[in-house]
Design a protein around this motif. Structure first.
Motif, PDB file in Angstrom:
ATOM      1  N   LYS A   1      -9.114  12.476  -5.918  1.00 24.75           N
ATOM      2  CA  LYS A   1     -10.105  11.737  -6.690  1.00 24.75           C
ATOM      3  C   LYS A   1     -11.044  11.037  -5.720  1.00 24.75           C
ATOM      4  O   LYS A   1     -10.599  10.358  -4.804  1.00 24.75           O
ATOM      5  CB  LYS A   1      -9.431  10.712  -7.600  1.00 24.75           C
ATOM      6  CG  LYS A   1     -10.429  10.124  -8.577  1.00 24.75           C
ATOM      7  CD  LYS A   1      -9.780   9.182  -9.540  1.00 24.75           C
ATOM      8  CE  LYS A   1     -10.803   8.702 -10.566  1.00 24.75           C
ATOM      9  NZ  LYS A   1     -10.334   7.522 -11.263  1.00 24.75           N
ATOM     10  N   PHE A   2     -12.328  11.224  -5.934  1.00 26.49           N
ATOM     11  CA  PHE A   2     -13.329  10.647  -5.037  1.00 26.49           C
ATOM     12  C   PHE A   2     -13.646   9.225  -5.502  1.00 26.49           C
ATOM     13  O   PHE A   2     -14.700   8.948  -6.031  1.00 26.49           O
ATOM     14  CB  PHE A   2     -14.570  11.546  -5.058  1.00 26.49           C
ATOM     15  CG  PHE A   2     -15.574  11.184  -3.996  1.00 26.49           C
ATOM     16  CD1 PHE A   2     -15.265  11.303  -2.656  1.00 26.49           C
ATOM     17  CD2 PHE A   2     -16.843  10.757  -4.345  1.00 26.49           C
ATOM     18  CE1 PHE A   2     -16.189  10.987  -1.677  1.00 26.49           C
ATOM     19  CE2 PHE A   2     -17.784  10.432  -3.369  1.00 26.49           C
ATOM     20  CZ  PHE A   2     -17.445  10.548  -2.036  1.00 26.49           C
ATOM     21  N   ASP A   3     -12.663   8.334  -5.307  1.00 28.77           N
ATOM     22  CA  ASP A   3     -12.817   6.979  -5.838  1.00 28.77           C
ATOM     23  C   ASP A   3     -13.306   6.022  -4.751  1.00 28.77           C
ATOM     24  O   ASP A   3     -12.690   5.014  -4.449  1.00 28.77           O
ATOM     25  CB  ASP A   3     -11.502   6.480  -6.452  1.00 28.77           C
ATOM     26  CG  ASP A   3     -10.301   6.838  -5.601  1.00 28.77           C
ATOM     27  OD1 ASP A   3     -10.489   7.375  -4.495  1.00 28.77           O
ATOM     28  OD2 ASP A   3      -9.176   6.599  -6.039  1.00 28.77           O
ATOM     29  N   LEU A   4     -14.461   6.386  -4.210  1.00 27.81           N
ATOM     30  CA  LEU A   4     -15.038   5.623  -3.113  1.00 27.81           C
ATOM     31  C   LEU A   4     -15.692   4.338  -3.604  1.00 27.81           C
ATOM     32  O   LEU A   4     -15.775   3.364  -2.873  1.00 27.81           O
ATOM     33  CB  LEU A   4     -16.057   6.527  -2.433  1.00 27.81           C
ATOM     34  CG  LEU A   4     -16.670   6.189  -1.103  1.00 27.81           C
ATOM     35  CD1 LEU A   4     -17.162   7.476  -0.476  1.00 27.81           C
ATOM     36  CD2 LEU A   4     -17.821   5.242  -1.221  1.00 27.81           C
ATOM     37  N   PHE A   5     -16.174   4.344  -4.818  1.00 25.51           N
ATOM     38  CA  PHE A   5     -16.916   3.183  -5.303  1.00 25.51           C
ATOM     39  C   PHE A   5     -16.072   2.245  -6.150  1.00 25.51           C
ATOM     40  O   PHE A   5     -16.587   1.420  -6.881  1.00 25.51           O
ATOM     41  CB  PHE A   5     -18.171   3.641  -6.061  1.00 25.51           C
ATOM     42  CG  PHE A   5     -19.123   4.358  -5.153  1.00 25.51           C
ATOM     43  CD1 PHE A   5     -19.858   3.658  -4.207  1.00 25.51           C
ATOM     44  CD2 PHE A   5     -19.247   5.729  -5.193  1.00 25.51           C
ATOM     45  CE1 PHE A   5     -20.712   4.315  -3.336  1.00 25.51           C
ATOM     46  CE2 PHE A   5     -20.106   6.400  -4.335  1.00 25.51           C
ATOM     47  CZ  PHE A   5     -20.842   5.685  -3.399  1.00 25.51           C
ATOM     48  N   LYS A   6     -14.757   2.375  -6.028  1.00 27.03           N
ATOM     49  CA  LYS A   6     -13.875   1.438  -6.702  1.00 27.03           C
ATOM     50  C   LYS A   6     -13.353   0.451  -5.673  1.00 27.03           C
ATOM     51  O   LYS A   6     -13.204   0.796  -4.506  1.00 27.03           O
ATOM     52  CB  LYS A   6     -12.670   2.195  -7.275  1.00 27.03           C
ATOM     53  CG  LYS A   6     -12.893   2.770  -8.646  1.00 27.03           C
ATOM     54  CD  LYS A   6     -11.580   3.361  -9.071  1.00 27.03           C
ATOM     55  CE  LYS A   6     -11.492   3.603 -10.545  1.00 27.03           C
ATOM     56  NZ  LYS A   6     -10.156   4.141 -10.851  1.00 27.03           N
ATOM     57  N   TRP A   7     -13.082  -0.765  -6.103  1.00 30.18           N
ATOM     58  CA  TRP A   7     -12.455  -1.734  -5.205  1.00 30.18           C
ATOM     59  C   TRP A   7     -10.950  -1.624  -5.353  1.00 30.18           C
ATOM     60  O   TRP A   7     -10.431  -1.682  -6.461  1.00 30.18           O
ATOM     61  CB  TRP A   7     -12.897  -3.150  -5.541  1.00 30.18           C
ATOM     62  CG  TRP A   7     -14.341  -3.424  -5.316  1.00 30.18           C
ATOM     63  CD1 TRP A   7     -15.323  -3.438  -6.259  1.00 30.18           C
ATOM     64  CD2 TRP A   7     -14.987  -3.724  -4.076  1.00 30.18           C
ATOM     65  NE1 TRP A   7     -16.526  -3.738  -5.666  1.00 30.18           N
ATOM     66  CE2 TRP A   7     -16.356  -3.912  -4.334  1.00 30.18           C
ATOM     67  CE3 TRP A   7     -14.529  -3.854  -2.753  1.00 30.18           C
ATOM     68  CZ2 TRP A   7     -17.278  -4.225  -3.329  1.00 30.18           C
ATOM     69  CZ3 TRP A   7     -15.442  -4.161  -1.764  1.00 30.18           C
ATOM     70  CH2 TRP A   7     -16.801  -4.343  -2.053  1.00 30.18           C
ATOM     71  N   LEU A   8     -10.292  -1.492  -4.214  1.00 28.96           N
ATOM     72  CA  LEU A   8      -8.835  -1.449  -4.235  1.00 28.96           C
ATOM     73  C   LEU A   8      -8.271  -2.751  -4.808  1.00 28.96           C
ATOM     74  O   LEU A   8      -7.274  -2.753  -5.517  1.00 28.96           O
ATOM     75  CB  LEU A   8      -8.320  -1.234  -2.807  1.00 28.96           C
ATOM     76  CG  LEU A   8      -6.847  -0.967  -2.626  1.00 28.96           C
ATOM     77  CD1 LEU A   8      -6.437   0.302  -3.356  1.00 28.96           C
ATOM     78  CD2 LEU A   8      -6.515  -0.850  -1.159  1.00 28.96           C
ATOM     79  N   ARG A   9      -8.945  -3.863  -4.501  1.00 26.21           N
ATOM     80  CA  ARG A   9      -8.421  -5.162  -4.920  1.00 26.21           C
ATOM     81  C   ARG A   9      -8.501  -5.369  -6.429  1.00 26.21           C
ATOM     82  O   ARG A   9      -7.888  -6.284  -6.956  1.00 26.21           O
ATOM     83  CB  ARG A   9      -9.158  -6.292  -4.200  1.00 26.21           C
ATOM     84  CG  ARG A   9     -10.649  -6.326  -4.421  1.00 26.21           C
ATOM     85  CD  ARG A   9     -11.244  -7.612  -3.855  1.00 26.21           C
ATOM     86  NE  ARG A   9     -12.689  -7.536  -3.817  1.00 26.21           N
ATOM     87  CZ  ARG A   9     -13.394  -7.278  -2.735  1.00 26.21           C
ATOM     88  NH1 ARG A   9     -12.786  -7.070  -1.581  1.00 26.21           N
ATOM     89  NH2 ARG A   9     -14.702  -7.202  -2.768  1.00 26.21           N
TER      90      ARG A   9
ATOM     91  N   MET B   1       1.698   1.770  -3.494  1.00 22.55           N
ATOM     92  CA  MET B   1       0.543   2.012  -4.366  1.00 22.55           C
ATOM     93  C   MET B   1       0.033   3.451  -4.247  1.00 22.55           C
ATOM     94  O   MET B   1      -0.462   4.029  -5.216  1.00 22.55           O
ATOM     95  CB  MET B   1      -0.590   1.046  -4.020  1.00 22.55           C
ATOM     96  CG  MET B   1      -0.383  -0.347  -4.579  1.00 22.55           C
ATOM     97  SD  MET B   1      -1.662  -1.477  -4.016  1.00 22.55           S
ATOM     98  CE  MET B   1      -3.014  -1.012  -5.111  1.00 22.55           C
ATOM     99  N   ILE B   2       0.149   4.013  -3.053  1.00 15.40           N
ATOM    100  CA  ILE B   2      -0.397   5.359  -2.833  1.00 15.40           C
ATOM    101  C   ILE B   2       0.263   6.412  -3.732  1.00 15.40           C
ATOM    102  O   ILE B   2      -0.441   7.172  -4.399  1.00 15.40           O
ATOM    103  CB  ILE B   2      -0.338   5.716  -1.328  1.00 15.40           C
ATOM    104  CG1 ILE B   2      -1.412   4.908  -0.587  1.00 15.40           C
ATOM    105  CG2 ILE B   2      -0.541   7.204  -1.090  1.00 15.40           C
ATOM    106  CD1 ILE B   2      -1.271   4.914   0.903  1.00 15.40           C
TER     107      ILE B   2
ATOM    108  N   ASN C   1       0.825  -1.213   0.000  1.00 15.36           N
ATOM    109  CA  ASN C   1       0.000   0.000   0.000  1.00 15.36           C
ATOM    110  C   ASN C   1       0.857   1.259   0.000  1.00 15.36           C
ATOM    111  O   ASN C   1       0.514   2.249  -0.645  1.00 15.36           O
ATOM    112  CB  ASN C   1      -0.938   0.013   1.209  1.00 15.36           C
ATOM    113  CG  ASN C   1      -2.091  -0.953   1.060  1.00 15.36           C
ATOM    114  OD1 ASN C   1      -2.278  -1.530  -0.003  1.00 15.36           O
ATOM    115  ND2 ASN C   1      -2.855  -1.131   2.107  1.00 15.36           N
TER     116      ASN C   1
ATOM    117  N   LEU D   1      -0.976   5.954  -7.244  1.00 16.76           N
ATOM    118  CA  LEU D   1      -2.327   6.498  -7.431  1.00 16.76           C
ATOM    119  C   LEU D   1      -2.296   8.014  -7.597  1.00 16.76           C
ATOM    120  O   LEU D   1      -3.056   8.578  -8.393  1.00 16.76           O
ATOM    121  CB  LEU D   1      -3.201   6.150  -6.221  1.00 16.76           C
ATOM    122  CG  LEU D   1      -3.873   4.780  -6.213  1.00 16.76           C
ATOM    123  CD1 LEU D   1      -4.448   4.495  -4.839  1.00 16.76           C
ATOM    124  CD2 LEU D   1      -4.979   4.734  -7.257  1.00 16.76           C
TER     125      LEU D   1
ATOM    126  N   ASP E   1      -4.030   9.480 -10.708  1.00 11.36           N
ATOM    127  CA  ASP E   1      -5.341  10.112 -10.520  1.00 11.36           C
ATOM    128  C   ASP E   1      -5.293  11.574 -10.083  1.00 11.36           C
ATOM    129  O   ASP E   1      -6.341  12.196  -9.928  1.00 11.36           O
ATOM    130  CB  ASP E   1      -6.151   9.314  -9.483  1.00 11.36           C
ATOM    131  CG  ASP E   1      -6.461   7.908  -9.966  1.00 11.36           C
ATOM    132  OD1 ASP E   1      -6.390   7.687 -11.180  1.00 11.36           O
ATOM    133  OD2 ASP E   1      -6.752   7.044  -9.126  1.00 11.36           O
TER     134      ASP E   1
END
Lengths: 255, 370
Positions: A116-124, A104-105, A101, A108, A112
């Motif tokens: 970015k309001f990427d609340l509805f994405k799955w991290l996996r 990855m941060i 992580n 990202l 992005d």
């Protein structure tokens, strides 16, 4: 040619109270080169890097990067988004998160942007990002511990993790503040090899380093800082023989 | 561990299914622990939602808000007005409550997030106390002050009137013909809780959630890594404010009365206790904390002195009196003493809350098995 310079520092001054930390610094960094800044403790090396990432605002002068003056109201994240990444003297990582992580941060952020309001994405489902992060962890020899907490790493490993975090952003300019301090000789050599490899990819770097072995293996150009002023600069061979440098910094040290 | 560690789809689906089953069968299993009645179960769901939402701010970003009860109040008043002016149907009440508390959260969050740490906490507290005092004073026309805002039989309710919906007796929430009292009230709350839990799970498993944890872990690094932490924090603040607004609306839906006391700082403090007791930053912990606190509140606050005398009646009379004197400050109205002691024990011995206790226990059991 003017275009070849990635970073142009001109006339930068910084005073803390009565102390002149930086006086009239002029420095140009050529595209694709590794520029080392050396000098005794307290010479102002880290302060100079801090002015490049808006951690400090200089009293006067300008720092031009990608057509922008970095000292002119830029935010730290704005500067990073322009393509400047920094490895700090004391590793700045995310201790509570896994190594994977941690890497990855920054990736990202590069992909992005600053928000970015990427609340509805799955991290996996970010498989490509994970693979890339693993690739960089592998480069730094940390792939085996990708799922452990970053806070449990040794100081040298934290530094390598931070390096992976910066490298994954493919910065146009990488600032390295003593990247090998606290590392065992074996790891230092590994880091040198890695930095050489990156250099072949054309990444421009500024490196602050005390270890002369590291400096002379990597640097194309060296600036010597003493008491907040640049007292000498040139190619590594020039610096080795420079009398003023020997006097101010290297002393009797064997080169 | 409930964090953004790579978690399998299978595991998430399984926990969601277990969660839904447990919530929907609560009236059955509740009986065995003496919680098998709707009022208490409604409280579990409502405060559970409040805590789950609060944890998205406090648990993930580490920003400790001491004023989230203000959104509870805003949600309650909005729902009550939706009941008074439009319809007794809880759906518009929920929608308006969530939207309005979101708007207020955006404004309060915008100002409060100019500071961090203790100053942030104080700012949120100041806003909440301001809301509480305004509700009692100048906002009386909206809040009905001390008496509380009640839904009356002769309120306009334009939508209901237009559709010819009749209200017999005192008005209660009415979901397309189902009265929001008793177990049907609980099931409405339960469905909201399931939705709220699912959304929280999405947050926890999203890049967004990971970035929130990263802000908590090292905000400096976030900034030098190219992130602007402010909009992330504001988004988390608004989301948690909306959860609180939803919880406030549900309070009115199951009992159409909105009072200013639910905006008091003690209510803001209570959600902090629930979150910490259950396990800060864990997905399910805050809900468990809310259930545990409301469950024990129900038991302890119901005990009175005569009840204690009955309990200790097996002792000689002088000893009975001493026992009652010692125990009585901890029960009834003094239940908060018990809560305080419980909280201290958790903070000192188990800072990770109930979830940490469970983790340690499972690790111990695994070790014992070899």
């Amino acid at each position: 040619m003017e275009d070849n310079y990635v970073l142009e520092i001109s006339g930068v001054n910084k005073t803390f109270g009565g102390l002149k930390a930086l006086s009239d610094i002029n420095l140009k960094v050529k595209q694709g080169t590794t520029h080392a800044i050396i000098g005794p403790n307290g010479a102002g090396k880290s302060t100079l890097l801090n002015t490049c990432i808006a951690k400090l605002v200089p009293d006067s002068g300008s720092i031009m990067f990608a057509g922008q003056d970095l000292t002119d109201g830029m935010t730290p994240h704005g500067i990073n988004q322009l393509g400047v990444s920094r490895v700090f003297q004391t590793p700045e990582i995310f201790p509570e998160l896994s190594l994977l992580n941690n890497v990855m941060i920054p990736a990202l952020a590069k992909r992005d942007g600053a928000f970015k309001f990427d609340l509805f994405k799955w991290l996996r489902n970010e498989n490509q990002l994970q693979d890339e992060a693993m690739h960089y962890l592998d480069d730094l020899g940390l792939a085996d511990s990708s799922d452990i907490r970053a806070g449990s790493l040794s100081r040298g490993d934290k530094r390598r993790l931070e390096m992976a975090m910066c490298l994954i952003q493919h910065p146009k300019l990488l600032l390295l503040d003593e990247p090998t301090a606290g590392m065992a000789r074996h790891d230092t050599n590994r880091t040198i090899e890695l930095l050489k490899k990156i250099k072949e990819g054309g990444m421009t770097k500024i490196i602050i380093e005390h270890d002369m072995h590291v400096v002379f293996s990597l640097a194309d150009h060296i600036s010597v800082l003493a008491q907040g002023a640049i007292i000498a600069e040139g190619k590594p061979d020039d610096i080795k023989g420079h009398p003023k440098v020997r006097e101010a910094y290297l002393g009797t040290a064997e080169l | 561990m409930d964090s953004v560690n790579p978690s399998s789809k299978y595991k998430d689906t399984l926990s969601l299914i277990i969660f839904i089953v447990v919530v929907l069968t609560a009236p059955l299993w509740g009986k065995f622990i003496g919680a098998g009645y709707p009022d208490l179960l409604q409280k579990f769901a409502i405060f559970g939602l409040f805590a789950i939402g609060y944890n998205i701010l406090f648990g993930l970003t580490g920003y400790l808000s001491f004023g989230h009860a203000v959104f509870l109040g805003i949600g309650s008043y909005t729902a009550a007005w939706s009941f008074k002016l439009l319809t007794m149907n809880p759906v518009p009440a929920v929608i308006f409550a969530v939207l309005l508390s979101g708007i207020f959260a955006a404004a309060i969050g915008y100002v409060s997030l100019k500071r961090t740490g203790i100053y942030f906490a104080i700012l949120t507290l100041a806003f909440a106390q301001m809301g509480y005092n305004l509700a009692y004073s100048v906002l009386t026309p909206i809040t009905n002050g001390e008496t509380g805002l009640r839904v009356l039989r002769d309120d306009p309710r334009v939508l209901d009137n237009a559709l010819g919906v009749q209200i017999d007796g005192s008005p209660v929430g009415n979901f397309f013909g189902i009265e929001m009292t008793g177990y049907s009230g609980y099931y409405f709350c339960a469905i909201m809780l399931i939705l709220g839990f699912y959304l929280a799970m999405r947050v926890f498993r999203s890049p967004f959630g990971m970035k929130l944890i990263a802000i908590k872990s090292n905000q400096t690094r976030m900034e030098y890594t190219g992130y602007n932490p402010r909009p992330y924090l504001l988004a988390a603040f608004v989301i948690s404010g909306m959860y609180a607004g939803l919880a406030g609306a549900l309070m009115v839906i199951v009992d159409p009365l909105a009072g200013a006391e639910r905006m008091q700082w003690t209510a803001s403090g209570e959600v902090v206790l629930m979150t910490i007791l259950g396990g800060v930053g864990t997905l399910i912990g805050p809900l468990i904390g809310a259930v545990v606190i409301k469950y024990f509140e129900n038991i302890f606050s119901a005990i009175n002195e005569s009840g204690l005398h009955a309990t200790f009646s097996f002792l000689p009379e002088w000893l009975e009196n001493i026992a009652v004197t010692i125990v009585s400050p901890f029960v009834g109205d003094g239940w908060h003493m018990t809560l305080g002691v419980l909280f201290m024990i958790v903070i000192i011995f188990m800072p990770g809350g109930i979830m940490e206790a469970i983790r340690r226990l499972t690790a111990w059991v695994k070790r014992m098995r070899g």
